[in-house]
Design a protein around this motif. Sequence first.
Motif, short mmCIF file in Angstrom:
data_model
loop_
_atom_site.label_atom_id
_atom_site.label_comp_id
_atom_site.label_asym_id
_atom_site.label_seq_id
_atom_site.Cartn_x
_atom_site.Cartn_y
_atom_site.Cartn_z
N ALA A 20 17.72 -4.83 -34.10
CA ALA A 20 16.33 -5.11 -34.47
C ALA A 20 15.35 -4.17 -33.78
O ALA A 20 14.23 -3.98 -34.25
N MET A 21 15.76 -3.58 -32.67
CA MET A 21 14.90 -2.64 -31.95
C MET A 21 14.67 -1.36 -32.74
O MET A 21 13.69 -0.67 -32.51
N ASN A 22 15.60 -1.07 -33.62
CA ASN A 22 15.52 0.15 -34.42
C ASN A 22 15.35 1.38 -33.52
O ASN A 22 14.51 2.24 -33.77
N ALA A 23 16.14 1.40 -32.45
CA ALA A 23 16.13 2.51 -31.50
C ALA A 23 17.43 3.30 -31.66
O ALA A 23 18.49 2.82 -31.26
N PRO A 24 17.37 4.47 -32.26
CA PRO A 24 18.58 5.26 -32.51
C PRO A 24 19.43 5.50 -31.26
O PRO A 24 20.66 5.52 -31.34
N GLN A 25 18.79 5.65 -30.11
CA GLN A 25 19.55 5.91 -28.88
C GLN A 25 20.37 4.69 -28.44
O GLN A 25 21.29 4.83 -27.65
N MET A 26 20.06 3.52 -28.98
CA MET A 26 20.79 2.30 -28.62
C MET A 26 21.84 1.91 -29.66
O MET A 26 22.55 0.92 -29.49
#
Length: 129
Positions: A45-51
Amino acid sequence: MWILASSFVCFSTVSFAEDAAEKAFTNELIECTAYYQISSEAIAAMNAPQMKAVGERLKTSASDAQTLASKYRGAEQVEKDVAAAKQAQVKKLAGSNNLGGLMAQYKDACKTLVDDPQKRLDYWTMATM
């Protein structure tokens, strides 16, 4: 006759201990499955590619824990139990997206459980004798 009766009691005790150990072990697997599902969903849900890689590892760990739990309890029951555990854990978050409390409780224990399930099952076997 007495030897036969005492042998039966020993086998019954061992069987009971194994059942109790498997139940406790499976309950832990269910808790970990719920934790991993919640964590992977929160990261997605964070929509953080690095995660993304972390989220995928958590998703895989959830699947592994659920598959293992299904070896000791029916798959349908495991799904119901995971849903209940997940609901209880989400309730602990009290609407917060901060996973810190869940991580403190489950992160290390669940990693150890999924990495070496036999060791944890052996623990429960000894603890329930």
